[in-house]
Motif scaffolding. Structure first.
Motif, PDB file in Angstrom:
ATOM      1  N   PHE A   1       0.834  -1.207   0.000  1.00  0.00           N
ATOM      2  CA  PHE A   1       0.000   0.000   0.000  1.00  0.00           C
ATOM      3  C   PHE A   1       0.865   1.252   0.000  1.00  0.00           C
ATOM      4  CE2 PHE A   1      -3.201  -3.004   0.709  1.00  0.00           C
ATOM      5  CZ  PHE A   1      -4.457  -2.428   0.772  1.00  0.00           C
ATOM      6  N   GLY A   2       1.954   1.210   0.735  1.00  0.00           N
ATOM      7  CA  GLY A   2       2.819   2.381   0.802  1.00  0.00           C
ATOM      8  C   GLY A   2       3.516   2.652  -0.515  1.00  0.00           C
ATOM      9  N   TYR A   3       3.889   1.612  -1.237  1.00  0.00           N
ATOM     10  CA  TYR A   3       4.612   1.789  -2.505  1.00  0.00           C
ATOM     11  C   TYR A   3       3.679   2.282  -3.611  1.00  0.00           C
ATOM     12  CZ  TYR A   3       7.538   0.780  -6.544  1.00  0.00           C
ATOM     13  OH  TYR A   3       8.256   0.883  -7.703  1.00  0.00           O
ATOM     14  N   HIS A   4       2.487   1.665  -3.706  1.00  0.00           N
ATOM     15  CA  HIS A   4       1.598   1.983  -4.832  1.00  0.00           C
ATOM     16  C   HIS A   4       0.634   3.132  -4.542  1.00  0.00           C
ATOM     17  CE1 HIS A   4       2.994  -1.427  -7.166  1.00  0.00           C
ATOM     18  NE2 HIS A   4       2.761  -2.242  -6.150  1.00  0.00           N
ATOM     19  N   LYS A   5       0.391   3.436  -3.272  1.00  0.00           N
ATOM     20  CA  LYS A   5      -0.513   4.514  -2.880  1.00  0.00           C
ATOM     21  C   LYS A   5      -1.868   4.426  -3.612  1.00  0.00           C
ATOM     22  CE  LYS A   5       2.125   7.079  -0.112  1.00  0.00           C
ATOM     23  NZ  LYS A   5       3.302   6.215   0.011  1.00  0.00           N
ATOM     24  N   PRO A   6      -2.626   3.339  -3.427  1.00  0.00           N
ATOM     25  CA  PRO A   6      -3.906   3.222  -4.132  1.00  0.00           C
ATOM     26  C   PRO A   6      -4.935   4.236  -3.650  1.00  0.00           C
ATOM     27  CG  PRO A   6      -3.668   1.449  -2.522  1.00  0.00           C
ATOM     28  CD  PRO A   6      -2.350   2.167  -2.575  1.00  0.00           C
ATOM     29  N   ASP A   7      -5.785   4.666  -4.578  1.00  0.00           N
ATOM     30  CA  ASP A   7      -6.895   5.558  -4.223  1.00  0.00           C
ATOM     31  C   ASP A   7      -8.113   4.760  -3.755  1.00  0.00           C
ATOM     32  OD1 ASP A   7      -5.795   8.217  -5.191  1.00  0.00           O
ATOM     33  OD2 ASP A   7      -5.630   7.032  -7.031  1.00  0.00           O
TER      34      ASP A   7
ATOM     35  N   ARG B   1      -8.170  -6.986   8.715  1.00  0.00           N
ATOM     36  CA  ARG B   1      -7.642  -5.915   9.559  1.00  0.00           C
ATOM     37  C   ARG B   1      -6.315  -5.392   9.011  1.00  0.00           C
ATOM     38  NH1 ARG B   1      -5.823  -6.212  15.894  1.00  0.00           N
ATOM     39  NH2 ARG B   1      -4.138  -7.429  14.960  1.00  0.00           N
ATOM     40  N   ASN B   2      -5.447  -6.280   8.557  1.00  0.00           N
ATOM     41  CA  ASN B   2      -4.162  -5.845   7.988  1.00  0.00           C
ATOM     42  C   ASN B   2      -4.365  -4.953   6.770  1.00  0.00           C
ATOM     43  OD1 ASN B   2      -2.785  -7.295   9.939  1.00  0.00           O
ATOM     44  ND2 ASN B   2      -2.373  -9.053   8.613  1.00  0.00           N
ATOM     45  N   ALA B   3      -5.282  -5.376   5.883  1.00  0.00           N
ATOM     46  CA  ALA B   3      -5.542  -4.577   4.678  1.00  0.00           C
ATOM     47  C   ALA B   3      -6.175  -3.239   5.048  1.00  0.00           C
ATOM     48  CB  ALA B   3      -6.452  -5.354   3.732  1.00  0.00           C
ATOM     49  N   ALA B   4      -7.104  -3.258   6.010  1.00  0.00           N
ATOM     50  CA  ALA B   4      -7.775  -2.020   6.419  1.00  0.00           C
ATOM     51  C   ALA B   4      -6.803  -1.052   7.076  1.00  0.00           C
ATOM     52  CB  ALA B   4      -8.927  -2.350   7.368  1.00  0.00           C
ATOM     53  N   LYS B   5      -5.913  -1.561   7.938  1.00  0.00           N
ATOM     54  CA  LYS B   5      -4.928  -0.689   8.592  1.00  0.00           C
ATOM     55  C   LYS B   5      -3.958  -0.104   7.572  1.00  0.00           C
ATOM     56  CE  LYS B   5      -4.855  -2.306  13.376  1.00  0.00           C
ATOM     57  NZ  LYS B   5      -4.019  -2.836  14.475  1.00  0.00           N
TER      58      LYS B   5
ATOM     59  N   ASP C   1      -5.652   2.691   5.877  1.00  0.00           N
ATOM     60  CA  ASP C   1      -5.728   3.871   6.752  1.00  0.00           C
ATOM     61  C   ASP C   1      -4.381   4.583   6.816  1.00  0.00           C
ATOM     62  OD1 ASP C   1      -6.604   5.662   8.814  1.00  0.00           O
ATOM     63  OD2 ASP C   1      -5.693   4.320  10.297  1.00  0.00           O
ATOM     64  N   TRP C   2      -3.313   3.822   7.028  1.00  0.00           N
ATOM     65  CA  TRP C   2      -1.979   4.410   7.172  1.00  0.00           C
ATOM     66  C   TRP C   2      -1.532   5.148   5.912  1.00  0.00           C
ATOM     67  CZ3 TRP C   2       0.182  -0.811   9.355  1.00  0.00           C
ATOM     68  CH2 TRP C   2      -0.196  -0.926  10.708  1.00  0.00           C
ATOM     69  N   HIS C   3      -1.922   4.643   4.758  1.00  0.00           N
ATOM     70  CA  HIS C   3      -1.382   5.185   3.501  1.00  0.00           C
ATOM     71  C   HIS C   3      -2.393   5.994   2.699  1.00  0.00           C
ATOM     72  CE1 HIS C   3       2.377   3.095   4.173  1.00  0.00           C
ATOM     73  NE2 HIS C   3       1.708   1.982   4.427  1.00  0.00           N
ATOM     74  N   GLY C   4      -3.451   6.447   3.364  1.00  0.00           N
ATOM     75  CA  GLY C   4      -4.333   7.456   2.769  1.00  0.00           C
ATOM     76  C   GLY C   4      -5.217   6.986   1.634  1.00  0.00           C
TER      77      GLY C   4
END
Length: 609
Positions: free
Chosen positions: A347-353, A383-387, A390-393
């Protein structure tokens, strides 16, 4: 026959007809005065040249007479009339008089012989087809434009099907003949018509049928032993993907899928087009279909995340071929939802919308035997995917849930209910809009009942059904995916969206229809009842009584009221589930999902813990 040969044949035939018409007319009017006189000879030459000129102008010689209709008859009328009018003009100029009786009889004979010659050619063609051997007697359901086209194609192509009769619910067409084929009554007479006329094949030729109407027709067809086929989809006919004579077998999806709910294309485009979209479980039935439909809206990047490399590779290759001219960047990620660090990295690398969370364990009996795996994948993975979202906007996170999450009796349903609570809890303190989408069984998905029934039918049966009163809601994979996509546009945060799925279907009726669609009778294959499996219910629900809101937020889409969230208890399960035996864990999951267990009770701890 080549076009030149065909053209030469019609020119010779029409020339003979024109000359015969005028000389017979002259004989009938007054042979002693008119035959071989100057007015007759000149008139015959004028009419002959005019006929060929107007025939070329109106493209009479290019007409396919096996498809002839009123339009061709009107063209013949114009050609004959204009030809005779030219003769009137020439007679007036050259002889200062018009031989009206001669030309009137000539017009009548000319019209009859030209039209009759085409009719004879057409009837000769049809008679050859009708007399051919090994043709299956066919009933056409629907005597409208599509049914008429089907009949014309069958009569023309001689492809093994011989149209014998129509049935149509339009009573104005009853007792009429269309192209020489009788309309024998309404759809309710299908069984009698099949029996009385020895029908072997039935073709349903009404492309615009609703699911309910098709169901009603198929029920009548199923009373017979005739093989039932259906006209291709209307959009496929219009776009030219298939022709009107490319019939297909009736699919169980045709009978059980609901009428399509149109999507709000503008709203979807606004939040998907040129955005980065991530789909978890992208190799699965729902995840892969979401990926296909999302690709139609041209996202900037589509990330296909899954645990199985083969399924992810397969959907990646399919999308790259289908959308090879699109600027979409397709990226694959092989990742395990249970690996929180990996999910955060992705999630941090790709920054999905936008994220569509389709990954889950969904097989009810397997999860009953392996409740700890359901906890790991359905709860911890969510929960991992949801967090990570959340962390990566991430702007919108859409989780796919199930009707089995309502008053759950199974581990699978319970863990999906608790996963819904996880995303609803995340929504309370996050800028990301977290929502869940709940729907029933998906036709043809992996592990679902239809592929199992098909395999059992292929091996000669019997088809196994757990209970004669077992009922389920069904929807097609494309519609389930459309709902998920549409829900993202409606999301304000924290909702559980529910599709109005119509009436539930009895599984035994589904099995019976599938047997008949496969060309067998239930007596040949057989249906065997095996008993309800652990965790199963006789019926499913889409909303609990305290969740129901009557107002639709979109056609066929409802929002359930937020239920009590047991977030502390869920955290306790995640932290300590490895210490508990399966039976106790299974019991606690189901009780907690139904709101019956408080954190302090912890009845599932083993003695060693």
């Amino acid at each position: 026959m080549t076009y030149r040969q065909r053209l030469s044949l019609f020119i010779i035939l029409d020339s003979f007809i024109v000359l015969i018409a005028i000389f017979i007319s002259s004989f009938l009017v007054d042979a002693s005065i008119y035959v071989f006189t100057a007015p007759v000879v000149i008139s015959s030459i004028v009419i002959l040249l005019s006929h060929h000129s107007f025939s070329i102008f109106y493209k009479l010689y290019k007409k396919a007479w096996e498809y002839a209709s009123v339009g061709e008859l009107i063209i013949i009328f114009k050609i004959v009339s204009f030809s005779v009018l030219f003769a009137v003009g020439f007679q007036q100029v050259l002889f200062q008089q018009t031989y009206f009786r001669l030309l009137a009889v000539t017009w009548l004979l000319h019209m009859m012989l030209i039209g009759g010659s085409r009719f004879v050619l057409r009837m000769y063609r049809i008679s050859i087809i009708n007399n051919s051997k090994n043709q299956k007697r066919t009933l056409i359901v629907g005597a409208g434009a599509a049914g008429t086209m089907v009949a014309r194609q069958l009569l023309k192509n001689n492809d093994g099907l011989l149209p014998i009769a129509f049935v149509d619910d339009n009573f104005k067409k009853h007792h009429l003949d269309i192209m020489g084929i009788p309309v024998l009554g309404s759809v309710s007479r299908i069984e009698d018509v099949v029996k009385d006329y020895a029908i072997e094949n039935i073709i349903i030729s009404i492309p615009s049928l609703s699911k309910k109407e098709l169901n009603d027709i198929f029920r009548e067809c199923a009373k017979t032993k005739a093989k039932t086929k259906i006209l291709p989809m209307l959009e496929d006919l219009v776009t030219g993907k298939v022709s009107v004579n490319q019939f297909r077998d009736v699919q169980v999806e045709d009978l059980l899928g609901r009428d399509q709910v149109d999507m709000d294309i503008q709203a979807i485009s606004e939040y998907v087009t040129e955005k980065v979209v991530l789909v978890t479980g992208a190799g699965g039935s729902i995840g892969s279909e979401i990926a296909r439909q999302i690709s139609e809206f041209n996202p900037k990047t589509l990330i296909l995340l899954g645990h199985g490399e083969n399924s992810i590779y397969s959907i990646e290759m399919e999308l790259r071929v289908t959308f090879k001219h699109s600027p979409i960047e397709f990226i694959t990620e092989i990742a395990d939802l249970q690996d929180a660090n990996k999910m955060s990295d992705v999630f941090g690398y790709h920054k999905p919308d936008v994220v569509y969370h389709a990954a889950a364990h969904k097989h009810v009996p397997l999860m009953e035997r392996n409740p700890e795996e359901a906890v790991k994948n359905n709860i911890i993975g969510t929960r991992n995917a949801a967090k990570a979202a959340d962390w990566h906007g991430v702007k919108t996170f859409v989780m796919i849930s199930t009707d089995k999450a309502v008053n759950p009796t199974s581990v699978m349903g319970a863990t999906k209910k608790l996963a819904e609570m996880v995303v609803q809890g995340m929504d309370k303190h996050s800028k990301t809009k977290f929502v869940a989408v709940r729907f029933g069984n998906v036709l043809g998905s992996r592990g679902s009942v239809i592929p199992l029934f098909k395999k059992q039918i292929e091996t000669g049966g019997p088809v196994t059904v757990t209970h004669p009163d077992m009922v389920r809601y069904f929807m097609t994979i494309p519609e389930a995916s459309r709902l998920v996509i549409q829900a993202g546009t409606l999301a304000k945060g924290g909702e559980v969206f529910v599709l109005d799925m119509g009436e539930p279907v009895k599984i035994v009726d589904l099995a019976s229809n599938l047997i008949k669609l496969s060309g067998y009778s239930t007596d040949e294959i057989g249906i065997e009842f095996t008993g309800i499996r652990p965790g199963e219910k006789l019926f499913e629900e889409l909303l609990k009584a305290d969740e129901v809101q009557e107002k639709q937020v979109y056609p066929k889409i409802y929002i359930g009221k937020t239920a009590t969230l047991y977030l502390d208890e869920i955290d306790e399960i995640i932290n300590t589930y490895v210490n508990f035996d399966r039976d106790s864990l299974r019991e606690y999951l189901v009780n907690l999902a139904n709101g019956k267990v408080a954190l302090q009770q912890k009845p599932f701890m083993s003695a060693s813990s």
